[in-house]
Enzyme design. Structure first.
Site, PDB file in Angstrom:
ATOM      1  N   ASP A 167       0.822  -1.198   0.000  1.00 49.50           N
ATOM      2  CA  ASP A 167       0.000   0.000   0.000  1.00 49.50           C
ATOM      3  C   ASP A 167       0.858   1.251   0.000  1.00 49.50           C
ATOM      4  OD1 ASP A 167      -2.502  -0.904   0.111  1.00 49.50           O
ATOM      5  OD2 ASP A 167      -3.000   0.188   1.964  1.00 49.50           O
TER       6      ASP A 167
ATOM      7  N   GLU B 231       3.926   1.654  -1.101  1.00 49.54           N
ATOM      8  CA  GLU B 231       4.544   1.926  -2.397  1.00 49.54           C
ATOM      9  C   GLU B 231       3.509   2.499  -3.368  1.00 49.54           C
ATOM     10  OE1 GLU B 231       7.705  -1.506  -3.215  1.00 49.54           O
ATOM     11  OE2 GLU B 231       5.948  -2.162  -2.085  1.00 49.54           O
ATOM     12  N   TYR B 232       2.287   1.956  -3.296  1.00 51.67           N
ATOM     13  CA  TYR B 232       1.203   2.439  -4.171  1.00 51.67           C
ATOM     14  C   TYR B 232       0.899   3.907  -3.870  1.00 51.67           C
ATOM     15  CZ  TYR B 232      -3.383   2.738  -6.418  1.00 51.67           C
ATOM     16  OH  TYR B 232      -4.444   3.110  -7.194  1.00 51.67           O
ATOM     17  N   ASP B 233       0.803   4.214  -2.571  1.00 51.56           N
ATOM     18  CA  ASP B 233       0.529   5.600  -2.198  1.00 51.56           C
ATOM     19  C   ASP B 233       1.650   6.531  -2.659  1.00 51.56           C
ATOM     20  OD1 ASP B 233      -1.879   4.928  -1.094  1.00 51.56           O
ATOM     21  OD2 ASP B 233      -1.127   4.754   0.943  1.00 51.56           O
TER      22      ASP B 233
ATOM     23  N   SER C 119     -13.485   9.162  -1.126  1.00 49.64           N
ATOM     24  CA  SER C 119     -12.330   8.499  -0.536  1.00 49.64           C
ATOM     25  C   SER C 119     -11.791   9.408   0.574  1.00 49.64           C
ATOM     26  CB  SER C 119     -11.315   8.292  -1.644  1.00 49.64           C
ATOM     27  OG  SER C 119     -10.275   7.545  -1.162  1.00 49.64           O
TER      28      SER C 119
ATOM     29  N   LYS D 297      -8.239   2.858  11.084  1.00 51.46           N
ATOM     30  CA  LYS D 297      -8.462   2.701   9.646  1.00 51.46           C
ATOM     31  C   LYS D 297      -8.338   1.211   9.359  1.00 51.46           C
ATOM     32  CE  LYS D 297      -7.317   4.568   5.125  1.00 51.46           C
ATOM     33  NZ  LYS D 297      -7.772   3.387   4.468  1.00 51.46           N
TER      34      LYS D 297
ATOM     35  N   ARG E 189     -17.471  -0.019  -3.695  1.00 51.52           N
ATOM     36  CA  ARG E 189     -17.290   1.402  -3.969  1.00 51.52           C
ATOM     37  C   ARG E 189     -17.302   1.691  -5.471  1.00 51.52           C
ATOM     38  NH1 ARG E 189     -13.193   4.834  -4.887  1.00 51.52           N
ATOM     39  NH2 ARG E 189     -13.655   6.965  -4.262  1.00 51.52           N
TER      40      ARG E 189
ATOM     41  N   GLU F 116     -16.703  -1.199   6.519  1.00 52.59           N
ATOM     42  CA  GLU F 116     -15.591  -1.959   5.982  1.00 52.59           C
ATOM     43  C   GLU F 116     -15.836  -3.450   6.167  1.00 52.59           C
ATOM     44  OE1 GLU F 116     -13.848   0.476   4.936  1.00 52.59           O
ATOM     45  OE2 GLU F 116     -12.019  -0.498   4.234  1.00 52.59           O
TER      46      GLU F 116
HETATM   47  S1  IVH Z   1     -14.691   7.062   6.698  1.00 54.47           S
HETATM   48  C1  IVH Z   1     -15.455  10.050   2.991  1.00 54.47           C
HETATM   49  N1  IVH Z   1     -13.652   5.538   8.507  1.00 54.47           N
HETATM   50  O1  IVH Z   1     -10.699   3.927   4.024  1.00 54.47           O
HETATM   51  C2  IVH Z   1     -14.850   8.739   3.274  1.00 54.47           C
HETATM   52  N2  IVH Z   1     -13.188   5.041   6.231  1.00 54.47           N
HETATM   53  O2  IVH Z   1      -9.098   5.488   2.129  1.00 54.47           O
HETATM   54  C3  IVH Z   1     -15.320   8.281   4.599  1.00 54.47           C
HETATM   55  N3  IVH Z   1     -11.795   3.068   5.924  1.00 54.47           N
HETATM   56  O3  IVH Z   1     -13.088   4.231   1.495  1.00 54.47           O
HETATM   57  C4  IVH Z   1     -14.639   7.084   4.998  1.00 54.47           C
HETATM   58  N4  IVH Z   1     -11.570   2.567   8.037  1.00 54.47           N
HETATM   59  O4  IVH Z   1     -13.186   2.144   2.979  1.00 54.47           O
HETATM   60  C5  IVH Z   1     -13.760   5.770   7.194  1.00 54.47           C
HETATM   61  N5  IVH Z   1     -12.800   4.266  10.237  1.00 54.47           N
HETATM   62  C6  IVH Z   1     -12.936   4.493   8.940  1.00 54.47           C
HETATM   63  C7  IVH Z   1     -12.321   3.672   7.966  1.00 54.47           C
HETATM   64  C8  IVH Z   1     -12.466   3.987   6.620  1.00 54.47           C
HETATM   65  C9  IVH Z   1     -11.268   2.217   6.799  1.00 54.47           C
HETATM   66  C10 IVH Z   1     -11.637   2.998   4.468  1.00 54.47           C
HETATM   67  C11 IVH Z   1     -12.907   3.295   3.703  1.00 54.47           C
HETATM   68  C12 IVH Z   1     -12.540   4.393   2.761  1.00 54.47           C
HETATM   69  C13 IVH Z   1     -11.061   4.291   2.715  1.00 54.47           C
HETATM   70  C14 IVH Z   1     -10.460   5.630   2.354  1.00 54.47           C
END
Ligand code: IVH
Length: 665
Positions: free
Chosen positions: A37, A39-41, A83, A115, A136, A172
């Site tokens: 991830d 490296e991708y970022d 995102s 996350k 998504r 998720e």
């Molecule tokens: S909130 C407006 N909360 O991370 C976007 N996302 O890189 C709101 N993700 O697409 C997302 N844990 O799939 C949110 N606690 C969390 C999260 C989370 C993982 C994922 C989600 C999102 C991606 C964005």
């Protein structure tokens, strides 16, 4: 004519976009990512910096659509799925806060969340009834994966609150660490390739075409937000509503009011993340208040009121000195990297598994190369890439062995398997590992009979197969004279062997090391066939009716019994006089129907040992605390589950109290 800086940037940008497109394909469609991830970022960050310098290139050379072509219906989200902006730098994180405060007058609060490293899913509910689940996709249109998502029992099909004509729940889908390990153990037993990480497995599973297969992937879900038609004025009340509807949510609501506090949380979270039951790759920081969120708005891609602070995986570079080959219990040959020792996340790493030969070829790993080791919370460090710039002309490709490194028997490979296997039924290494497995805690639970003791009894020539364990009493007089043994220890071992004659049938079935049979499938088999005879005489069709038993496993059960050497061992075991029980069916055990939660690290036993002890008494270990939890067992550095348990007034045991309770049973 010489290239201008803009020409050079354009060329570089094109190359980056080609790479990104390739990695998107590998990640989303083939479930076989080649880069991390991080490296991708980094690739994405490079693209972003080129667009910043030459904004006109963004339209001319913009990235193609992410949308995948496949057989799932394309369904629009009711409101777009954005995102999150992300950063790996403390400075940028503080900048995010500073910019936000320029636009917001007055007090603010941030909600902090893990996350989760999974796959984003949008759940659509109509009048409180589950309607559809979408991936998504490109953020506007997703793929409908309703049936697959319905395999997740934790997702409510009916909401308690029926006031919304339409509401979207966002969250998720992930696979917990224990489920991921269990799935990989089953893969190994089947001689199939193990999955490289839980996130890819989760996203691959959501898009499988066969729902029965999806069920085997034991998907989990955590809700973290609401899309269309939310009326909530803040994140905290939104989370409470989600919990009230029955969605799994993060156990604690962490709210702070300053960036410094947020940073402290991030640092703390980095330390405790490995103890969580799922993989995370950072912390999501969200502004709590919805009016404030609205003031800030969003870019085309992400809201300006939230950011993901991501943890850089720790990595180290070192020389691959040699590749050796290990023989597993079922004969699978695993290549192992022998490394020049290097420090990574505080431990000294000298070996790493290379999984299988396809992986070596895919990463083009050669002996003498400098390889990059990475560890991101996971227990086992992995070789993620070769530093090709440092490759010397002396680097040699790995030679795939033709014979077993231990017994010299030829190796075989079937079409269905990626694994190479030793074909000998008498391979001493396989026999030794089979005995260790049979005696292990997870199988027949012969106390004290670990690998070291098995080494001694096999070296003495007393034990050639598992049935021989039960004639060890013949050697007692010599055994007690061996260095490190003595009467007490030998008698304890002999006693433990004797006790193993009364174990549940599933333990015996699991202990036999039949290809493809893990703990869960052994339990299911023992439920379906309450005697060994019934198991051996079952037809392929009957075997395949058992949950978790597919065609391959059913065949391997029949092959096992058809094999002359195995039949001899079974006959010898028959002479021993087992009285195998159906204990797992016993509803009257002390903890039958009770649910336990473990948090923090225990000193005297591993998590899986604790789980096993609980299950031994009919209890279940669950990942989250609810008011129905019987007891929460708290070790050192407990997570938020402790707080939740205190909040819900659930019984809390420390390790000593847990042990007392076990002894009382
Ligand atoms: S909130 C407006 N909360 O991370 C976007 N996302 O890189 C709101 N993700 O697409 C997302 N844990 O799939 C949110 N606690 C969390 C999260 C989370 C993982 C994922 C989600 C999102 C991606 C964005």
């Amino acid at each position: 004519m010489k290239d201008t800086p803009k020409d050079r940037a354009r060329k570089h940008l094109r190359a980056l976009l080609v790479q990104i497109e390739r990695h998107n394909r590998l990640y989303y469609q083939e479930n076989a990512p080649e880069i991390s991830d991080f490296e991708y970022d980094c690739l994405q960050a490079e693209v972003k910096s080129i667009y910043q310098r030459f904004p006109e290139l963004e339209h001319a050379e913009g990235p193609g659509s992410d949308l995948q072509e496949n057989s799932f219906a394309q369904v629009p989200h009711w409101s777009p799925m954005l995102s999150l902006a992300n950063t790996y730098s403390k400075e940028e994180f503080f900048d995010f806060d500073a910019k936000l405060r320029e636009k917001i007058a007055g007090k603010i609060a941030y909600v902090l969340e893990p996350k989760v490293d999974g796959m984003a899913i949008n759940l659509l509910y109509k009048n409180g009834v589950f309607f559809k689940a979408l991936t998504r996709g490109d953020g506007k249109i997703g793929e409908e994966v309703t049936d697959n998502i319905k395999t997740i029992e934790a997702i409510p099909l009916n909401l308690r609150d029926k006031t919304y004509e339409e509401i979207e729940v966002r969250g998720e889908v992930y696979i917990s660490n224990t489920d991921f390990e269990a799935i990989n153990t089953e893969q190994e037993l089947l001689g199939l390739e193990t999955f490289s990480n839980a996130r890819n497995l989760a996203s691959g599973s959501v898009k499988l075409l066969d729902v029965e297969e999806v069920k085997k992937r034991r998907l989990s879900f955590v809700a973290h937000g609401i899309g269309a038609n939310s009326h909530f004025f803040d994140q905290v009340s939104c989370r409470k509503w989600l919990a009230e509807q029955g969605f799994p949510v993060f156990p604690s609501i962490d709210v702070v009011s300053s960036v410094e506090e947020a940073w402290n949380f991030i640092e703390h979270f980095h330390n405790i993340a490995p103890q969580l039951p799922y993989k995370t790759d950072g912390v999501v920081v969200k502004l709590n208040d919805r009016n404030q969120q609205a003031t800030l708005g969003a870019t085309a891609k992400s809201p300006r009121w939230a950011i993901a602070y991501k943890f850089e995986p720790e990595s180290a570079e070192t020389k691959l000195q040699a590749v050796t080959f290990q023989v597993g219990r079922t004969g699978v040959i695993t290549p192992v990297a022998e490394l020049e020792p290097v420090e990574l996340c505080g431990s000294r790493i000298a070996r790493a598994t290379l999984h299988n030969f396809d992986e070596i070829a895919r990463k083009d790993i050669r002996v003498g190369d400098y390889v990059i080791l990475q560890k991101a919370g996971e227990v086992i460090p992995a070789i993620v890439a070769v530093n090709k710039a440092r490759r010397s002309s002396e680097a040699r490709p790995v030679v795939v062995p033709k014979v077993c490194p231990v017994c010299g028997a030829p190796l075989s490979k079937t079409d269905e398997e990626v694994a190479l296997r030793c074909t000998s039924l008498e391979c001493p290494e396989q026999l030794r590992l089979k005995i260790v497995h049979f005696a292990s805690k997870e199988a027949m639970d012969i106390a004290g009979m670990g690998p070291k003791i098995v080494d001694v009894i096999t070296q003495q020539g007393w034990v050639h197969h598992i049935a021989d364990l039960f004639s060890l009493w013949r050697y007692r007089n010599v055994w007690i004279t061996l260095e490190g043994f003595g009467e007490t220890l030998v008698d304890q071992l002999l006693n433990a062997i004797e006790q193993a004659k009364n174990r549940p049938l599933w333990r015996f079935v699991y202990g036999l090391s039949i290809n493809g049979i893990g703990i869960e499938s052994a339990k299911n088999l023992a439920k379906a066939f309450p005697t060994l005879d019934a198991l051996w005489t079952a037809s392929l069709e009957e075997l395949q009716k058992v949950p978790l038993v597919g065609h391959c496993t059913a065949q391997s059960i029949q092959c096992f019994y058809a094999n002359v050497a195995n039949r001899k061992v079974l006959e010898a075991l028959n002479q021993v006089g087992f009285s195998l029980t159906t204990e797992y069916l016993d509803e009257n055990l002390a903890w039958s129907g009770k649910s336990f939660v473990l948090t923090g690290s225990l000193q005297k036993m591993t998590r899986s040992e604790a789980k096993q002890r609980i299950e031994q008494w009919g209890g279940k270990v669950s990942e989250s605390v609810t008011s129905k939890t019987f007891a929460v067992i708290v070790g050192e550095h407990p997570g938020d589950k402790l707080k939740k348990a205190q909040g819900l007034n659930v019984t809390i045991w420390d390790e000593a109290q847990f042990e007392d309770a076990l002894n009382a049973n």
